[in-house]
Design an enzyme around this catalytic site. Structure first.
Site, PDB file in Angstrom:
ATOM      1  N   HIS A 123      72.443  69.533  64.707  1.00 26.00           N
ATOM      2  CA  HIS A 123      72.864  68.962  66.290  1.00 26.00           C
ATOM      3  C   HIS A 123      71.626  68.766  66.681  1.00 26.00           C
ATOM      4  O   HIS A 123      70.737  69.438  67.278  1.00 26.00           O
ATOM      5  CB  HIS A 123      73.834  70.094  66.964  1.00 26.00           C
ATOM      6  CG  HIS A 123      73.154  70.138  68.584  1.00 26.00           C
ATOM      7  ND1 HIS A 123      74.682  68.857  68.945  1.00 26.00           N
ATOM      8  CD2 HIS A 123      73.822  71.127  69.329  1.00 26.00           C
ATOM      9  CE1 HIS A 123      74.463  69.206  70.001  1.00 26.00           C
ATOM     10  NE2 HIS A 123      74.172  70.148  70.076  1.00 26.00           N
TER      11      HIS A 123
ATOM     12  N   ASN B  13      71.550  65.584  74.283  1.00 21.79           N
ATOM     13  CA  ASN B  13      72.329  66.875  74.024  1.00 21.79           C
ATOM     14  C   ASN B  13      73.998  65.291  73.697  1.00 21.79           C
ATOM     15  O   ASN B  13      73.863  65.175  75.415  1.00 21.79           O
ATOM     16  CB  ASN B  13      72.137  67.686  73.831  1.00 21.79           C
ATOM     17  CG  ASN B  13      73.617  68.386  73.344  1.00 21.79           C
ATOM     18  OD1 ASN B  13      74.175  68.077  73.034  1.00 21.79           O
ATOM     19  ND2 ASN B  13      73.010  69.733  73.586  1.00 21.79           N
TER      20      ASN B  13
ATOM     21  N   CYS C 236      79.412  71.360  70.539  1.00 20.11           N
ATOM     22  CA  CYS C 236      78.404  70.582  70.109  1.00 20.11           C
ATOM     23  C   CYS C 236      78.982  70.233  67.771  1.00 20.11           C
ATOM     24  O   CYS C 236      78.159  69.909  67.404  1.00 20.11           O
ATOM     25  CB  CYS C 236      77.389  71.086  69.500  1.00 20.11           C
ATOM     26  SG  CYS C 236      77.238  70.940  71.803  1.00 20.11           S
TER      27      CYS C 236
HETATM   28  C1  COA Z   1      67.568  75.586  78.760  1.00 21.06           C
HETATM   29  C2  COA Z   1      65.804  75.703  78.961  1.00 21.06           C
HETATM   30  C3  COA Z   1      65.366  74.394  78.762  1.00 21.06           C
HETATM   31  C4  COA Z   1      66.160  76.379  79.424  1.00 21.06           C
HETATM   32  O1  COA Z   1      64.691  77.481  79.405  1.00 21.06           O
HETATM   33  P1  COA Z   1      64.226  78.834  79.955  1.00 21.06           P
HETATM   34  O2  COA Z   1      62.467  78.897  79.298  1.00 21.06           O
HETATM   35  O3  COA Z   1      65.060  79.515  78.870  1.00 21.06           O
HETATM   36  O4  COA Z   1      63.979  78.596  81.088  1.00 21.06           O
HETATM   37  P2  COA Z   1      65.074  79.716  82.091  1.00 21.06           P
HETATM   38  O5  COA Z   1      66.654  79.308  81.889  1.00 21.06           O
HETATM   39  O6  COA Z   1      64.551  80.775  81.807  1.00 21.06           O
HETATM   40  O7  COA Z   1      64.246  79.343  83.136  1.00 21.06           O
HETATM   41  C5  COA Z   1      62.984  79.502  84.055  1.00 21.06           C
HETATM   42  C6  COA Z   1      62.803  78.626  84.890  1.00 21.06           C
HETATM   43  O8  COA Z   1      63.114  77.045  84.814  1.00 21.06           O
HETATM   44  C7  COA Z   1      64.073  76.594  85.716  1.00 21.06           C
HETATM   45  N1  COA Z   1      64.410  75.324  85.565  1.00 21.06           N
HETATM   46  C8  COA Z   1      65.806  74.852  84.417  1.00 21.06           C
HETATM   47  N2  COA Z   1      65.821  73.894  84.499  1.00 21.06           N
HETATM   48  C9  COA Z   1      64.341  73.570  85.008  1.00 21.06           C
HETATM   49  C10 COA Z   1      64.488  72.034  85.050  1.00 21.06           C
HETATM   50  N3  COA Z   1      65.443  70.631  84.510  1.00 21.06           N
HETATM   51  N4  COA Z   1      62.789  71.825  85.312  1.00 21.06           N
HETATM   52  C11 COA Z   1      62.208  72.332  85.757  1.00 21.06           C
HETATM   53  N5  COA Z   1      62.639  73.978  86.262  1.00 21.06           N
HETATM   54  C12 COA Z   1      63.802  74.764  85.432  1.00 21.06           C
HETATM   55  C13 COA Z   1      64.491  78.362  86.232  1.00 21.06           C
HETATM   56  O9  COA Z   1      65.309  77.477  87.586  1.00 21.06           O
HETATM   57  C14 COA Z   1      64.269  79.050  86.157  1.00 21.06           C
HETATM   58  O10 COA Z   1      62.925  78.776  87.258  1.00 21.06           O
HETATM   59  P3  COA Z   1      63.067  80.135  87.992  1.00 21.06           P
HETATM   60  O11 COA Z   1      61.326  81.035  87.246  1.00 21.06           O
HETATM   61  O12 COA Z   1      62.738  79.802  88.988  1.00 21.06           O
HETATM   62  O13 COA Z   1      64.225  81.510  88.245  1.00 21.06           O
HETATM   63  C15 COA Z   1      66.069  77.038  77.205  1.00 21.06           C
HETATM   64  O14 COA Z   1      67.439  78.249  77.400  1.00 21.06           O
HETATM   65  C16 COA Z   1      66.912  76.663  75.560  1.00 21.06           C
HETATM   66  O15 COA Z   1      66.255  75.125  75.603  1.00 21.06           O
HETATM   67  N6  COA Z   1      67.936  77.047  76.144  1.00 21.06           N
HETATM   68  C17 COA Z   1      68.554  76.225  74.794  1.00 21.06           C
HETATM   69  C18 COA Z   1      69.723  75.257  75.810  1.00 21.06           C
HETATM   70  C19 COA Z   1      70.501  74.037  74.862  1.00 21.06           C
HETATM   71  O16 COA Z   1      70.121  73.190  73.629  1.00 21.06           O
HETATM   72  N7  COA Z   1      71.892  74.319  75.073  1.00 21.06           N
HETATM   73  C20 COA Z   1      72.954  73.283  74.504  1.00 21.06           C
HETATM   74  C21 COA Z   1      74.032  73.864  73.318  1.00 21.06           C
HETATM   75  S1  COA Z   1      74.918  73.236  72.327  1.00 21.06           S
END
Ligand code: COA
Length: 314
Positions: free
Chosen positions: A239, A270, A113
């Site tokens: 980014h 993204n 990225c």
């Molecule tokens: C990915 C991201 C949005 C997930 O949000 P989060 O609050 O950390 O969520 P978690 O991974 O803890 O998951 C929480 C719950 O949401 C669920 N979940 C994950 N994706 C989901 C979606 N698209 N829709 C609904 N629920 C979802 C998970 O399964 C989990 O369920 P559970 O509690 O029953 O196990 C967040 O971690 C994030 O923004 N991370 C940065 C990722 C990023 O920018 N990556 C790019 C790299 S360049």
């Protein structure tokens, strides 16, 4: 010549648009969850037969046309990508062949990225070293090739597209400012695209924590190295990982209320190495960049790598 400057920009996005409701028909998710957690409303997805080189070439052709430069005068082509499936010829050579650039130095860069900011830095360094005078720098990704469409934690985030910039040698030292770059390789497992049929996976919370706690001081250092205060920036183009990360970093920088913060992720998703030039080019197309004003470009993500530099808007 003491440096390089961005002369023109261009971008390309595939015509197919995927909405959050479309995704809710594929996996257990909702518009409300996606909008509140990552801020994305729509993303563009390439056609099955559309390649990274196709998208890179379309964005590059627009930037080159906008520059007014003869393709024969371009002596360097750099493409940032982590999703090109061809090992040879590399994407940069394919772009050069399609655009009629006859004898460029041509190479691909993969820092995921942060790729465009790395590619821009290497092109700027080549110009400063006297190894190039006119360069085409492209970020292009087909993230959809790496998506597991049953994995709701990734399929709602990533998307396809390309953005490009044309650089030329200048005696204006400030055109492309000094890069601040680095990585935390011990955290590399937090974003993986691996295997022969590569699939993207991530530790979302680890990436989120790293991005929101470690990166603002590095972005500020890029401003310091360029001799620009954050409150003097006319644009901040990070980014486009997700809206909460963008707003968290922007909030820590002390930007002026007039600074345009790129939030292209809302419409474009993204797009990894394509996100910074895509967002920059779309801001430029809408007339939202003040020509000559300082803009901070800041790539970060897989690796975990980062790179940022202040550029003067074309
Ligand atoms: C990915 C991201 C949005 C997930 O949000 P989060 O609050 O950390 O969520 P978690 O991974 O803890 O998951 C929480 C719950 O949401 C669920 N979940 C994950 N994706 C989901 C979606 N698209 N829709 C609904 N629920 C979802 C998970 O399964 C989990 O369920 P559970 O509690 O029953 O196990 C967040 O971690 C994030 O923004 N991370 C940065 C990722 C990023 O920018 N990556 C790019 C790299 S360049």
């Amino acid at each position: 010549m003491t440096g390089s400057r961005i002369v023109a920009l261009g971008h390309y996005q595939p015509s197919k648009v995927l909405t959050n409701d479309d995704l809710a028909s594929l996996v257990d998710t909702s518009d409300e969850w996606i909008t509140s957690r990552v801020g994305i409303r729509t993303r563009h997805i390439a056609a099955p037969d559309e390649t990274v080189a196709d998208m890179a070439s379309r964005a590059a052709a627009k930037a080159l046309a906008a520059s007014g430069f003869d393709p024969q005068s371009v002596d360097l082509v750099v493409v940032a990508t982590c999703t090109a499936m061809d090992r040879s010829p590399n994407t940069a050579a394919q772009v050069a062949a399609r655009l009629g650039i006859p004898t460029p130095a041509a190479y691909d860069v993969n820092t995921v990225c942060s790729g465009f900011s790395y590619a821009l830095a290497t092109a700027d360094h080549a110009v400063r070293a006297g190894a190039a005078r006119r360069a085409l720098v492209v970020g292009a990704e087909k993230m959809s090739d790496t998506i597991d469409w049953t994995d709701r934690s990734t399929c709602v985030i990533f998307a396809d597209g390309a953005g490009a910039a044309v650089l030329e040698a200048t005696d204006d030292f400030e055109g492309v400012g000094p890069v601040v770059w680095g990585s935390d390789p011990t955290k590399g497992d937090a974003v993986r695209i691996d295997g022969w049929d590569p699939t993207i996976s991530q530790q979302g919370q680890a990436v989120f924590r790293w991005a929101t706690t470690q990166l603002a001081p590095i972005a500020r250092e890029a401003c310091e190295r360029a001799g620009v205060r954050p409150d003097e920036l006319v644009a901040f183009v990070p980014h486009q990982a997700n809206l909460r990360i963008i707003d968290a970093i922007a909030g820590k920088l002390g930007l002026s209320p007039d600074c345009v913060v790129a939030r292209d992720v809302v419409d474009s998703g993204n797009t990894s190495a394509a996100s910074v030039p895509l967002a920059l080019s779309r801001l430029s197309e809408r007339g939202e960049l003040r020509s000559g004003g300082p803009a901070l470009l800041f790539g970060f993500g897989g690796g975990l790598a980062y790179a940022g530099q202040v550029v003067r808007c074309p």
